[in-house]
Scaffold this motif. Structure first.
Motif, PDB file in Angstrom:
ATOM      1  N   GLU A  81      24.698  -4.113  44.441  1.00  0.00           N
ATOM      2  CA  GLU A  81      24.690  -5.555  44.183  1.00  0.00           C
ATOM      3  C   GLU A  81      24.147  -5.897  42.805  1.00  0.00           C
ATOM      4  OE1 GLU A  81      26.129  -7.409  46.485  1.00  0.00           O
ATOM      5  OE2 GLU A  81      26.364  -5.585  47.681  1.00  0.00           O
ATOM      6  N   ARG A  82      23.713  -4.930  42.043  1.00  0.00           N
ATOM      7  CA  ARG A  82      23.058  -5.186  40.759  1.00  0.00           C
ATOM      8  C   ARG A  82      24.010  -4.869  39.620  1.00  0.00           C
ATOM      9  NH1 ARG A  82      17.304  -5.242  40.493  1.00  0.00           N
ATOM     10  NH2 ARG A  82      16.638  -5.337  38.343  1.00  0.00           N
ATOM     11  N   ASN A  83      24.035  -5.734  38.601  1.00  0.00           N
ATOM     12  CA  ASN A  83      24.933  -5.542  37.466  1.00  0.00           C
ATOM     13  C   ASN A  83      24.170  -5.075  36.235  1.00  0.00           C
ATOM     14  OD1 ASN A  83      27.188  -6.375  38.872  1.00  0.00           O
ATOM     15  ND2 ASN A  83      26.761  -8.533  38.454  1.00  0.00           N
ATOM     16  N   GLY A  84      23.469  -3.983  36.326  1.00  0.00           N
ATOM     17  CA  GLY A  84      22.727  -3.462  35.178  1.00  0.00           C
ATOM     18  C   GLY A  84      21.235  -3.642  35.388  1.00  0.00           C
ATOM     19  N   GLY A  85      20.452  -3.105  34.456  1.00  0.00           N
ATOM     20  CA  GLY A  85      19.002  -3.203  34.569  1.00  0.00           C
ATOM     21  C   GLY A  85      18.460  -2.363  35.701  1.00  0.00           C
ATOM     22  N   TYR A  86      18.913  -1.117  35.765  1.00  0.00           N
ATOM     23  CA  TYR A  86      18.522  -0.243  36.874  1.00  0.00           C
ATOM     24  C   TYR A  86      17.187   0.445  36.633  1.00  0.00           C
ATOM     25  CZ  TYR A  86      23.605  -0.612  37.229  1.00  0.00           C
ATOM     26  OH  TYR A  86      24.883  -1.076  37.268  1.00  0.00           O
ATOM     27  N   THR A  87      16.679   0.407  35.410  1.00  0.00           N
ATOM     28  CA  THR A  87      15.436   1.115  35.092  1.00  0.00           C
ATOM     29  C   THR A  87      14.386   0.124  34.607  1.00  0.00           C
ATOM     30  OG1 THR A  87      16.216   1.559  32.842  1.00  0.00           O
ATOM     31  CG2 THR A  87      16.584   3.270  34.494  1.00  0.00           C
ATOM     32  N   ARG A  88      13.145   0.563  34.685  1.00  0.00           N
ATOM     33  CA  ARG A  88      12.005  -0.229  34.244  1.00  0.00           C
ATOM     34  C   ARG A  88      11.107   0.678  33.410  1.00  0.00           C
ATOM     35  NH1 ARG A  88       9.370  -1.062  39.236  1.00  0.00           N
ATOM     36  NH2 ARG A  88      10.696  -2.852  39.555  1.00  0.00           N
ATOM     37  N   ILE A  89      10.581   0.156  32.299  1.00  0.00           N
ATOM     38  CA  ILE A  89       9.675   0.917  31.446  1.00  0.00           C
ATOM     39  C   ILE A  89       8.296   0.264  31.521  1.00  0.00           C
ATOM     40  CG2 ILE A  89       9.146   1.625  29.092  1.00  0.00           C
ATOM     41  CD1 ILE A  89      12.129   1.730  28.563  1.00  0.00           C
ATOM     42  N   LEU A  90       7.309   1.046  31.938  1.00  0.00           N
ATOM     43  CA  LEU A  90       5.920   0.590  32.013  1.00  0.00           C
ATOM     44  C   LEU A  90       5.120   1.314  30.945  1.00  0.00           C
ATOM     45  CD1 LEU A  90       5.567   0.875  35.865  1.00  0.00           C
ATOM     46  CD2 LEU A  90       5.987  -1.192  34.568  1.00  0.00           C
ATOM     47  N   LYS A  91       4.482   0.575  30.066  1.00  0.00           N
ATOM     48  CA  LYS A  91       3.743   1.190  28.960  1.00  0.00           C
ATOM     49  C   LYS A  91       2.346   1.594  29.417  1.00  0.00           C
ATOM     50  CE  LYS A  91       6.536  -0.954  25.559  1.00  0.00           C
ATOM     51  NZ  LYS A  91       6.669  -1.649  24.309  1.00  0.00           N
ATOM     52  N   LEU A  92       1.934   2.784  29.002  1.00  0.00           N
ATOM     53  CA  LEU A  92       0.660   3.347  29.452  1.00  0.00           C
ATOM     54  C   LEU A  92      -0.439   3.313  28.401  1.00  0.00           C
ATOM     55  CD1 LEU A  92       1.981   6.532  31.257  1.00  0.00           C
ATOM     56  CD2 LEU A  92       1.250   4.398  32.293  1.00  0.00           C
ATOM     57  N   GLY A  93      -0.105   3.239  27.145  1.00  0.00           N
ATOM     58  CA  GLY A  93      -1.097   3.339  26.087  1.00  0.00           C
ATOM     59  C   GLY A  93      -0.745   4.512  25.198  1.00  0.00           C
ATOM     60  N   VAL A  94      -1.741   5.098  24.555  1.00  0.00           N
ATOM     61  CA  VAL A  94      -1.476   6.189  23.623  1.00  0.00           C
ATOM     62  C   VAL A  94      -1.952   7.510  24.195  1.00  0.00           C
ATOM     63  CG1 VAL A  94      -1.500   4.740  21.569  1.00  0.00           C
ATOM     64  CG2 VAL A  94      -3.610   5.760  22.360  1.00  0.00           C
ATOM     65  N   ARG A  95      -1.285   8.583  23.756  1.00  0.00           N
ATOM     66  CA  ARG A  95      -1.656   9.931  24.170  1.00  0.00           C
ATOM     67  C   ARG A  95      -2.848  10.367  23.329  1.00  0.00           C
ATOM     68  NH1 ARG A  95       3.357  13.670  24.512  1.00  0.00           N
ATOM     69  NH2 ARG A  95       3.510  13.098  22.340  1.00  0.00           N
ATOM     70  N   PRO A  96      -3.860  10.994  23.926  1.00  0.00           N
ATOM     71  CA  PRO A  96      -5.073  11.343  23.183  1.00  0.00           C
ATOM     72  C   PRO A  96      -4.844  12.310  22.015  1.00  0.00           C
ATOM     73  CG  PRO A  96      -5.453  11.555  25.539  1.00  0.00           C
ATOM     74  CD  PRO A  96      -4.007  11.279  25.356  1.00  0.00           C
ATOM     75  N   GLY A  97      -3.926  13.231  22.135  1.00  0.00           N
ATOM     76  CA  GLY A  97      -3.773  14.249  21.099  1.00  0.00           C
ATOM     77  C   GLY A  97      -3.192  13.738  19.803  1.00  0.00           C
ATOM     78  N   ASP A  98      -2.107  12.951  19.882  1.00  0.00           N
ATOM     79  CA  ASP A  98      -1.412  12.544  18.664  1.00  0.00           C
ATOM     80  C   ASP A  98      -1.159  11.041  18.567  1.00  0.00           C
ATOM     81  OD1 ASP A  98       0.380  12.370  20.691  1.00  0.00           O
ATOM     82  OD2 ASP A  98       1.971  13.481  19.712  1.00  0.00           O
TER      83      ASP A  98
END
Length: 185
Positions: free
Chosen positions: A89-106
Motif C-alpha cells: 500500500e506504500r508508494n515509496g519511502g520504505y526506509t528510515r535513517i536515524l542519526k546516532l552521532g559521531v564515531r569515536p575513532g574518526d
C-alpha cells in the motif's frame, strides 16, 4: 570538475561501489536494520528502495533483476516473500535513517538505516538465529584446592599481599588525572 554529477563514489571504482551497495542492501533486507555512516546510508536508501519496488512487482523478470544485483538467493527470497508484501500500500519511502552521532575513532557521522513499518521488527527478529537454552540442574562446584609445588625446586605462587603495593602508584596517577579533568586543565 564535477558539474551536474550527483553520485558519490566514496573513493571507490564503480565496480567496488556496486559490490558494497549490493552487500549492504542484502544485509538490510535480511536483518531489517543496519548501522553505517550517514553518507553511505543515504546512498544505500536509493538501492534498497529500488529493490523493494522490484519485490512489489513480483514477476519473474523482477526477481531475476533483483538476483542480478543482490546475488544472494536467501535475500531475494526474503525480499519477495516477506519484505515487499508489507509495503504493497506504500508508494515509496520504505526506509528510515536515524542519526546516532559521531564515531569515536574518526568522528564519522553514524546512522541506523532500517525498513519502515510495523512488521519491520518481526523481520529483524526472524533474521536473528535463536539461541538454544539449556535446562540443566545447577551442580555445586567442588572447592578449589591450592596447588602444591610438585618439586622442591618450584616456587609457590606469589601471595596476594604483594599485588596491592604495586598498584598504588598507578592509582595515584589515575587520581591525579581525574582531579586535572575536574579543574579543567
Amino acid at each position: 570538475m564535477r558539474h551536474n554529477r550527483d553520485e558519490k563514489r566514496f573513493d571507490m571504482n564503480p565496480g567496488h561501489l556496486k559490490a558494497v551497495m549490493s552487500n549492504m542492501t542484502c544485509d538490510l533486507v535480511t536483518a531489517g536494520r543496519i548501522r553505517t555512516t550517514t553518507p553511505r546510508a543515504k546512498m544505500l536508501r536509493r538501492y534498497a528502495e529500488r529493490m523493494i519496488t522490484l519485490g512489489k512487482d513480483g514477476t519473474l523478470a523482477a526477481r531475476r533483476r533483483a538476483m542480478a544485483f543482490l546475488r544472494d538467493k536467501t535475500a531475494v527470497t526474503r525480499l519477495f516473500d516477506s519484505v515487499a508484501p508489507q509495503f504493497k500500500e506504500r508508494n515509496g519511502g520504505y526506509t528510515r535513517i536515524l542519526k546516532l552521532g559521531v564515531r569515536p575513532g574518526d568522528n564519522a557521522h553514524m546512522s541506523i538505516i532500517e525498513l519502515v513499518g510495523s512488521q519491520t521488527e518481526a523481520v529483524a527478529q526472524s533474521a536473528k538465529p535463536k539461541k538454544a537454552v539449556r535446562k540443566t540442574a545447577a551442580k555445586p562446584k567442588a572447592a578449589a584446592k591450592p596447588k602444591a609445588p610438585a618439586k622442591k625446586t618450584e616456587r609457590a605462587p606469589k601471595t596476594a599481599a604483594a599485588k596491592p603495593a604495586a598498584k598504588k602508584p598507578a592509582q595515584k596517577k589515575a587520581a591525579a588525572k581525574t582531579t586535572r579533568k575536574a579543574k579543567g586543565e
